[in-house]
Design an enzyme around this catalytic site. Structure first.
Site, PDB file in Angstrom:
ATOM      1  N   GLU A  26       0.742  -1.132   0.222  1.00  0.00           N
ATOM      2  CA  GLU A  26       0.196   0.001   0.075  1.00  0.00           C
ATOM      3  C   GLU A  26       0.900   1.207  -0.019  1.00  0.00           C
ATOM      4  O   GLU A  26       0.633   2.244  -0.494  1.00  0.00           O
ATOM      5  CB  GLU A  26      -0.851   0.175   1.169  1.00  0.00           C
ATOM      6  CG  GLU A  26      -2.316  -1.006   0.977  1.00  0.00           C
ATOM      7  CD  GLU A  26      -1.633  -2.437   1.223  1.00  0.00           C
ATOM      8  OE1 GLU A  26      -0.729  -2.698   1.721  1.00  0.00           O
ATOM      9  OE2 GLU A  26      -2.791  -3.252   0.809  1.00  0.00           O
TER      10      GLU A  26
ATOM     11  N   HIS B  20     -10.451  -5.915   8.672  1.00  0.00           N
ATOM     12  CA  HIS B  20     -10.919  -5.851   7.352  1.00  0.00           C
ATOM     13  C   HIS B  20     -12.389  -5.151   7.400  1.00  0.00           C
ATOM     14  O   HIS B  20     -13.086  -5.138   6.357  1.00  0.00           O
ATOM     15  CB  HIS B  20     -11.019  -7.329   6.674  1.00  0.00           C
ATOM     16  CG  HIS B  20      -9.884  -7.810   6.146  1.00  0.00           C
ATOM     17  ND1 HIS B  20      -9.303  -8.360   7.143  1.00  0.00           N
ATOM     18  CD2 HIS B  20      -8.997  -8.219   5.279  1.00  0.00           C
ATOM     19  CE1 HIS B  20      -8.051  -9.134   6.741  1.00  0.00           C
ATOM     20  NE2 HIS B  20      -8.012  -8.521   5.513  1.00  0.00           N
TER      21      HIS B  20
END
Lengths: 478, 336
Positions: free
Chosen positions: B70, B139
């Protein structure tokens, strides 16, 4: 006849002669727990909830709702379920009004009371507050909340706290002390046409939908041309441009008929009685309050208070009353009660209606004490917490409509008080000064209504003169 | 108007914006189908299907599969933005924000300021966020509060397919870094989507339901819950304004204050935990600027101050719900 108890008309305050059952909360045959409300009882001054002092069963209702009975009269009979009906009946038949009370009024200041027969001419000694500092020893409650609970006599053990770990907060106690909220719901609205090509704020869209305005093509004045509520207001048809005649003809003007509520009825009854039985006469004068306004500004700074002009008036009236014993009076039929100290009533437009709590011994208080006392009374009046003791004992009431833009008016005496002062607004008046020059001065219009049965014209006039000199030379206050 | 799912609206917008401006490039993990695929049947278009077909149409120069990093994705997006491209980067789960925090917070958000206004970084970071799909604690988070608190970023939270299209178009055309938060539980939400070129300006809330009694403020998935609660309450005669914020930065203060000034009661619904979040922010705005209008203390309906639970029942208990919102509305009405 054990386990049978009488429920009698309580006596709240020395002036109470009779009361009306406005509602039985507990029904015949129903059981109740200690602390539950049994009935609502109204006097001519207040409406009060009567709380049970013990667990029990209401076996018989003797006085139905709506009926007025003297203090000490039998209202109902409490008894265990195993007591036969005929025993209850016999008890009710043979009852003589001499029983002690079995319940306390929730808001009354005088917790203890006695039936009419034993009522002494002196005010009954108030019982120690039921809720004391030790009541919440094991309770998770904040210090301020505890103080408030004791002050307002709220049983905090019944409150579920909203603070951390269920801690009872100041706000919780305050909430618990207030009556149920009644919300006038506006309800849901039809969703405005959600035309995304129209760039308008949510409120603007809603206003447009409510008023049937098409926002297409409207240029907004908001950021990037967004149509704001102001833009929609600008599109509303101007009231002055409407065709008035046809509007007037087509508009339905049916009255909305509303029954007077209990408090309004009491106000109506008392004032009708006062105005029709008390011979009023009126004394009017304008006071120069130029000095008082300045004195208040400095006085409040020095004393670190926020006393209102009304508080200063109360103070002056208190001082003038003790100097004029013949005005500091109550009138009870053919007896005149002269008071050594001044108790001054203050007319308050509370949410529930007009009410006049009394500031006691005003002549002995300084201005910050008075300010505190009036603030407290207004707060109590607005939350419906005024007890009988707060309303009794006054000799003169001050009714101030000046802040509402009234120039001058006359007020109706609040019996058994001897007089009432109607305070109007302050106006700027061109005044001739001692040296012959002219000056604009602030003038306060005051009208005094006196009960001529007890107060003569000269006595009233002398009182007004003293009051005027005090107001105009406020240094005399101290 | 075509009826589309929210995720279809996103895909359609990416198509049209890439067609409109050749500087728009898309990058992220698996958005083609994994490193080395040539498109075709293997190019699945990301695990959410929000880039299906982009590779086939625009090729590997503009639709770029990245390594699982990321930090690298946002770093690349920032660099692309600085050098004249309009990158749209995808963070598969907003929870991975932590890994690229420096790139977002210290770099991208500050370029314009630290270079004295001489540079612009028109980058969009799409992040898929939110609980309700039983995806566990790493998540399922809703980090919009953290992102909103960072100066230099614009934060967008669409709640309908139409808004997803209009707001994403605006985001891609914006000259500053925009965080575009898509709730995974809204991806299948259907709604009419305007055709053709369609943009919605930032900082302008939407009125999702109109009423006179209570103002409910929400964003993203919470708008759906709030609207459901408002519909139930309207059957009881209780009217709620539901303000869909659309963007939390910039915030449409005017819409919130206008509504509270009308209703006098405020309920803020927020999916994230209660401390230092969107709900506290809006409550403080209203208490600061519309205190006199309030008839009751503002209520906050948020998740509890705990990570998102995995167990289905616990996750359900964790999230705000229409029932909890309706209860909060009732509490503001019961205030004495």
């Amino acid at each position: 006849m054990k386990n049978i108890k009488a429920f009698t008309m309580p006596k709240w305050g020395i002036e109470m002669q009779e009361g009306t059952i406005s509602e039985w909360v507990v029904k015949e045959g129903q059981s109740f727990k200690k602390g539950e409300i049994i009935a609502l009882i109204e006097t001519d001054k207040i409406s009060n909830e009567v709380e049970a002092e013990f667990d029990g069963v209401l076996r018989k209702i003797v006085t139905p709702s709506g009926q007025t009975e003297p203090v000490g009269a039998l209202l109902g009979v409490f008894g265990d379920t195993d007591v036969p009906d005929d025993e209850i009946e016999t008890f009710a038949q043979s009852f003589e009004a001499a029983d002690t009370g079995t319940a306390v009024g929730r808001n009354s200041d005088t917790k203890a009371y006695a039936p009419a027969e034993t009522a002494s001419p002196q005010a009954p000694e108030p019982a120690p507050p039921a809720i004391s500092d030790t009541s919440f020893d094991n309770l998770n409650i904040s210090p301020k909340a505890r103080e408030l609970a004791i002050e307002l006599q709220v049983d905090a053990t019944q409150i579920s706290g909203s603070g951390r770990n269920g801690r009872i907060t100041y706000q919780d106690v305050h909430q618990a002390s207030r009556p149920e909220a009644k919300v006038d719901l506006g309800g849901a609205l039809p969703m405005p046409v959600d035309d995304e090509s129209i760039f308008a704020s949510p409120l603007a869209k809603r206003l447009a939908a409510m008023n049937g305005i098409d926002l297409k093509g409207v240029a907004g004045t908001g950021a990037r041309g967004r149509i704001r509520k102001e833009d929609v207001f600008a599109l509303l048809p101007d009231a002055s441009a409407r065709p008035q005649a046809s509007l007037a003809q087509n508009t339905d003007n049916k009255p909305q008929i509303v029954e007077m509520d209990k408090i309004r009825k009491v106000i109506a009854k008392r004032l009708t009685e006062a105005k029709s039985t008390i011979p009023h006469f009126y004394i009017r004068s304008d006071f120069d309050v130029e000095n008082l306004l300045e004195f208040r500004r400095i006085g409040n700074k020095v004393l670190n208070t926020k006393a209102s002009l009304n508080d200063y008036l109360i103070k002056a009236v208190g001082r003038a009353l003790v100097e004029h014993r013949d005005v500091n009076v109550q009138v009870h039929d053919d007896k005149i009660h002269y008071y050594p100290h001044a108790n001054v009533g203050v007319a308050i437009a509370a949410k529930s209606g007009l009410i006049t709590p009394v500031v006691k011994n005003v002549d002995l208080m300084d201005i910050s004490d008075i300010s505190r006392a009036t603030t407290q009374l207004i707060k109590k009046a607005n939350s419906g917490k005024l007890g009988l003791a707060d309303l009794e004992g006054g000799t003169l009431t001050i009714s101030n409509l000046g802040m509402m833009g009234v120039d001058q008016f006359d007020a109706i005496i609040n019996p058994p008080q001897g007089s009432i002062l109607a305070i109007g607004g302050i106006s700027r008046v061109m005044t001739e000064m001692e040296d012959g020059s002219g000056e604009f001065r602030s003038k306060l219009s005051v009208a005094m209504s006196c009960d001529h049965r007890a107060i003569d014209g000269a006595a009233g006039a002398k009182f007004m003169a003293t009051l005027k000199s005090m107001i105009e030379e406020p240094e005399l206050f101290f | 108007m075509a009826e589309l799912m929210l995720r279809e609206a996103i895909l359609q917008t990416l198509f049209s914006e890439m067609e409109r401006d050749e500087n728009v490039v898309v990058l992220g993990e698996d958005i083609v189908g994994g490193m080395g695929t040539d498109g075709g049947p293997e190019a699945i278009g990301g695990i959410w299907g929000t880039s299906t077909g982009l590779y086939d149409k625009f090729g590997g120069d503009r639709v770029i599969d990245t390594p699982i990093s990321e930090s690298a994705i946002i770093g690349a997006a920032g660099g692309l933005g600085l050098t004249g491209k309009r990158p749209v980067a995808e963070i598969m789960f907003a929870d991975f924000l932590g890994v690229c925090m420096d790139q977002i917070w210290n770099q991208m958000a500050k370029f314009r300021y630290m270079f004295g206004g001489k540079t612009e970084c028109p980058a969009v970071v799409r992040m898929i966020y939110g609980a309700g799909l039983n995806a566990a604690a790493q998540h399922s988070q809703a980090p919009h509060g953290i992102l909103t608190s960072m100066p230099g970023l614009k934060v967008v939270m669409p709640s309908t397919p139409a808004d997803a299209k209009g707001l994403l178009s605006t985001a891609i055309r914006d000259q500053d870094p925009v965080i575009f938060l898509e709730h995974k539980a809204l991806y299948a939400e259907k709604g009419e989507v305007p055709e053709g070129d369609y943009t919605i300006p930032f900082g302008h809330a939407r009125l999702a339901h109109a009423g006179e009694d209570v103002t409910i403020v929400a964003a993203g998935l919470m708008v759906k819950f709030a609207t459901k609660a408002a519909k139930t309450l309207s059957e009881q005669g209780i009217g709620c304004d539901v303000i869909d914020l659309r963007t939390t930065s910039p915030l449409d203060e005017e819409a919130i204050l206008d509504s509270v000034e009308n209703t006098g009661r405020l309920v803020v619904v927020d999916e994230s935990p209660p401390r230092c979040g969107l709900a506290t922010d809006i409550v403080s705005l209203v208490t600061n600027k519309a205190y006199a209008s309030l008839k009751a203390p503002p209520e906050m309906v948020t998740s509890p101050h705990t990570p998102v639970p995995f167990a289905r029942e616990l996750e359900k208990a964790y999230l705000p719900s229409p029932d909890k919102i309706a209860d909060a509305v009732q509490r503001t009405l019961a205030w004495k």
